[in-house]
Design a protein around this motif. Structure first.
Motif, short mmCIF file in Angstrom:
data_model
loop_
_atom_site.label_atom_id
_atom_site.label_comp_id
_atom_site.label_asym_id
_atom_site.label_seq_id
_atom_site.Cartn_x
_atom_site.Cartn_y
_atom_site.Cartn_z
N TYR A 7 0.86 -1.19 0.00
CA TYR A 7 0.00 0.00 0.00
C TYR A 7 0.89 1.23 0.00
O TYR A 7 2.02 1.19 0.49
CB TYR A 7 -0.91 0.02 1.24
N ARG B 273 -2.12 11.70 1.02
CA ARG B 273 -2.39 11.21 -0.33
C ARG B 273 -1.09 10.81 -1.01
O ARG B 273 -0.12 11.59 -1.04
CB ARG B 273 -3.09 12.31 -1.14
N ALA B 274 -1.06 9.60 -1.58
CA ALA B 274 0.17 9.07 -2.16
C ALA B 274 0.73 9.98 -3.26
O ALA B 274 1.94 10.19 -3.36
CB ALA B 274 -0.06 7.66 -2.70
N ALA C 292 0.28 9.59 -10.57
CA ALA C 292 -0.74 8.74 -9.93
C ALA C 292 -0.74 7.36 -10.58
O ALA C 292 -0.85 6.33 -9.92
CB ALA C 292 -2.12 9.38 -10.03
N ILE D 30 -5.76 -0.59 -2.48
CA ILE D 30 -6.03 0.71 -3.10
C ILE D 30 -6.95 1.47 -2.15
O ILE D 30 -7.93 0.91 -1.66
CB ILE D 30 -6.75 0.52 -4.45
N TYR D 31 -6.65 2.72 -1.88
CA TYR D 31 -7.48 3.52 -0.98
C TYR D 31 -8.40 4.44 -1.78
O TYR D 31 -7.95 5.07 -2.75
CB TYR D 31 -6.59 4.35 -0.04
N GLU E 172 -7.65 7.13 -4.65
CA GLU E 172 -6.34 6.91 -5.29
C GLU E 172 -6.55 6.70 -6.79
O GLU E 172 -5.72 7.13 -7.60
CB GLU E 172 -5.70 5.66 -4.67
N GLU E 173 -7.67 6.06 -7.13
CA GLU E 173 -7.95 5.71 -8.53
C GLU E 173 -8.36 6.91 -9.37
O GLU E 173 -8.57 6.78 -10.58
CB GLU E 173 -9.00 4.58 -8.59
N ALA F 91 -6.27 12.26 3.89
CA ALA F 91 -6.89 11.12 3.19
C ALA F 91 -8.39 11.05 3.44
O ALA F 91 -9.08 10.22 2.87
CB ALA F 91 -6.24 9.83 3.66
#
Ligand code: TEU
Ligand code: CA
Length: 562
Positions: free
Chosen positions: A325, A333-334, A349, A365-366, A369-370, A418
């Protein structure tokens, strides 16, 4: 290596409070999730993990449970939960629930009884100690700031709380408490849940005597963590839970385990049966946070990230199981943290997705994120909602630290990064709610939202879908071994995934500069492609014909050997 659905599956994490509000009270709920199931299923994920939905006074958004057998009013009813489970199962998606058993709410009936008198039968469900010299029983610090002890004048003793004072720690030394927890877990399994994400599970066994840290150790070690992380009876408790509850159930268990090394991870996840199927380690989360101050930034290098990932991939291969993850509800946020949330937001991303979905281990996947959601930068402390932040703020401002010095740390590391509402469309409140959301929507929602994203042929969502499909069709990406290429390269992260049948090459450019590939994959107009065929690329012209020898800014490619 034993194969299983939870190794091959892909998990989508939902933070219910911020996902979708069905009734306009500003709080996401179960009916809201049900509305969006086709959106989730469309990604191709097989497992949904729900953050806690049990009854709770919400001191820590559901991580303070007052009734393990019921649903939080704001989220709906048990009927809604059952509908959700049915609707997920009918789409072939499994459901895993958060299991929070290191502590309860101070409003849980057990704690209400426990604090009522020293000889109450539930007294020892929690960890009570008399004062030492009129002070706390020891010097441990709460993970959410301040001492880990709260005085209760009713009985003149202190209780331990590793998190907020509204989250008293359960006493796992007590066999009756353990019996009650196991019964509760069996009750949820009978209802048909497919697994548990076990909150702070390696904190449940504390060193007997609860020794003080003392003044000898350096500042970083003053928390007392060494006396409860992976404590003396942790393996015994997990084995007991396995025999008493989990045995005979085909479910997924994932432990949230701060402070675990790859070797220890093999002990937790490597047995037959394993104590827990897989765990979340925190080494990548510490990359830019190397001091004991949760909100202080330390610069990090790609080389360090590669070392950590390589170490976990190698050590656990054939000896345990990884989970991968880059963010969750506790992390920034990644794309803002490890990618580029400016000009290369879309590319980075997708690049980060490529990393999560091409490693050995189960990918997580959080929500958001998508679509490449980013950290908000709230200008006022009042816009934040998290108890961890507020406790920190109270402590620091009491010391005279001004807001202007605290805000940059919160912008970067607040867990609320997040937790802003999911951005569904460009309408008011991003389509999350018709009412006023419990936390402000990130102002970038008019640009970044599901509706806009799905209308593009090159959407981040679509790229996730393609990656998931590629992983599903190629078990090499699930079980194959991992070889890091060009470890010292400061900009690119390249590796092979291999088994007897196939070889994949993943090339990721973690920078805004063009970067050379460590492997000959052919160049534009050149038929000699080194035997590599490109399967996926995060740049629009997908590169199928035109194979460049340079990686463009934040370019990610997945090749297979032909
Ligand atoms: O988190 C436990 C934990 O130790 C960390 O994730 C911690 O929150 C992080 O290092 C930031 O300081 C779990 C849950 O994921 C979190 O949301 C809860 O607040 C916490 O347990 C208490 O239940
Ligand atoms: Ca609602």
């Amino acid at each position: 290596m034993k194969k299983s659905w939870w190794k091959e599956g892909i998990v989508y994490q939902i933070y219910p409070r911020s996902f979708c509000d069905s009734n306009g009270d500003g709080i996401g709920d179960l009916r809201g999730i049900i509305r969006k199931l086709d959106y989730i299923a469309g990604l191709g994920v097989d497992i949904v993990w729900l953050n806690p939905v049990y009854k709770s006074p919400n001191a820590d958004n559901g991580y303070d449970i007052s009734d393990y057998f019921d649903i939080m009013d704001e989220f709906g009813t048990m009927d809604d939960w059952e509908t959700l489970l049915e609707e997920l199962h009918s789409r072939g998606i499994r459901l895993i629930m958060d299991l929070v058993v290191n502590h309860t709410s101070d409003e849980h009936p057990w704690f209400i009884e426990s604090r009522s008198s020293i000889d109450n039968p539930r007294r020892n469900y929690y960890i009570w100690r008399p004062p030492t010299d009129k002070h706390e029983p020891n010097d441990w610090q709460s993970i959410f700031s301040g001492p880990a002890w709260q005085y209760d004048s009713n009985t003149g003793e202190y209780y331990l709380h590793l998190f907020d004072k509204k989250q008293p720690d359960l006493n796992w030394e007590n066999p009756s408490l353990r019996k009650d927890i196991y019964a509760m877990m069996r009750w949820w399994l009978d209802k048909g849940v497919d697994g548990f994400r076990m909150d702070a599970i390696n904190f449940i066994s504390k060193v007997p005597g609860l020794p003080s840290v003392g003044s000898k150790l350096p500042d970083a070690d003053r928390s007392g963590m060494q006396y409860y992380i992976n404590g003396p009876r942790i393996h015994e408790f997990l084995k007991e839970m396995r025999t008493e509850v989990l045995e005979g159930h085909d479910i997924l268990t994932v432990g949230e385990t701060f402070g675990v090394s790859p070797e220890l991870a093999c002990r937790y996840t490597g047995g037959d049966p394993p104590e827990i199927d897989m765990l979340f380690h925190f080494e990548l989360m510490k990359l830019d946070q190397k001091t004991s101050d949760r909100f202080r930034y330390t610069p990090w290098k790609l080389r360090e990230m590669k070392e950590i990932i390589e170490k976990w991939q190698h050590t656990l291969h054939g000896r345990g199981w990884n989970s991968n993850y880059l963010m969750n509800h506790d992390q920034p946020r990644a794309v803002s943290r490890f990618g580029n949330d400016g000009p290369f937001r879309r590319e980075s991303a997708k690049l980060l997705a490529t990393l999560t979905l091409t490693l050995e281990g189960t990918p997580y996947i959080y929500q958001g994120e998508e679509i490449g959601m980013t950290n908000p930068r709230f200008e006022s402390i009042d816009d934040y909602r998290d108890v961890e932040l507020f406790n920190h703020y109270r402590e620091q401002s009491a010391k005279g630290v001004p807001d202007s010095e605290l805000l940059p740390g919160y912008h970067r590391f607040s867990r609320d990064n997040a937790r802003t509402p999911m951005q569904w469309d460009g309408s008011t409140h991003a389509g999350f709610s018709t009412g006023t959301p419990w936390m402000k929507v990130n102002p970038d929602y008019s640009e970044i939202n599901v509706h806009t994203e799905l209308s593009r042929h090159d959407s981040i969502y679509e790229y996730f879908r393609l990656l998931i499909k590629l992983r599903k069709e190629n078990k090499t990406l699930v079980y194959g071994d991992f070889t890091l290429l060009d470890p010292g390269n400061p900009r690119s992260f390249c590796y092979l995934r291999r088994d007897d049948e196939k070889t994949f090459l993943v090339t990721l450019n973690f920078s805004a500069k063009e970067t050379e590939l460590p492997v000959q994959t052919g160049s534009s107009g050149n038929s000699d492609n080194g035997g590599w065929e490109i399967k996926l690329c995060n740049y629009p012209e997908s590169g199928k014909k035109d194979i460049h020898s340079l990686l463009r800014p934040w370019e990610a490619r997945v090749y297979t050997k032909i």
